[in-house]
Design a protein around this motif. Structure first.
Motif: not given
Length: 142
Positions: A57, A60, A62, A66, A70
């Motif tokens: 998360g 990356q 995110k 988010h 994912d």
């Protein structure tokens, strides 16, 4: 002894559309490091750990808004409630995981944590062995 004799039955679950921020706050409030992700019928879709939030998360890009879909671990290793506790600790060791979702007939019924095993007098050594394997640093591929 079976997994059902040691597992935690009251498990906080999340939905795929839960935000990273919401799940992180739930983990903080409940003092836990993972939350199973289920559909509306309590079928296990994945598991999200504090490490997933950081590694998949935040690192990356995110952010907190988010969803966990994912970042969660999809198709996690799981066991049934009738699995032998020794077999479950071997799975934990082999896959270097500290928590196993417990699924019966496709539905989440609990979670088995390494701590649940460690408090059982007959399984202290197995829990220690599993934790040693889980905590081993990964070996670099050369």
């Amino acid at each position: 002894m079976k997994v059902k004799d040691a597992m935690t039955r009251e498990v906080k679950i999340a939905r795929e559309d839960s935000t990273i921020e919401y799940i992180a706050n739930e983990m903080k409030d409940l003092n836990i490091g993972s939350i199973p992700v289920c559909d509306l019928n309590n079928r296990l879709l994945g598991i999200v750990t504090d490490r997933d939030i950081v590694v998949r998360g935040l690192s990356q890009g995110k952010g907190e808004n988010h969803t966990i879909k994912d970042v969660m671990t999809k198709n996690p290793i799981s066991v049934s409630s009738d699995t032998d506790l020794d077999e479950a600790t071997k799975l934990m060791s082999q896959h270097q995981i500290r928590r196993l979702p417990v699924v019966d007939n496709g539905t989440l019924v609990g979670i088995l944590a390494i701590g649940d095993v460690a408090v059982r007098d007959n399984f202290v050594n197995e829990a220690g062995d599993a934790l040693s394997s889980i905590s081993e640093p990964s070996k670099p591929n050369i």
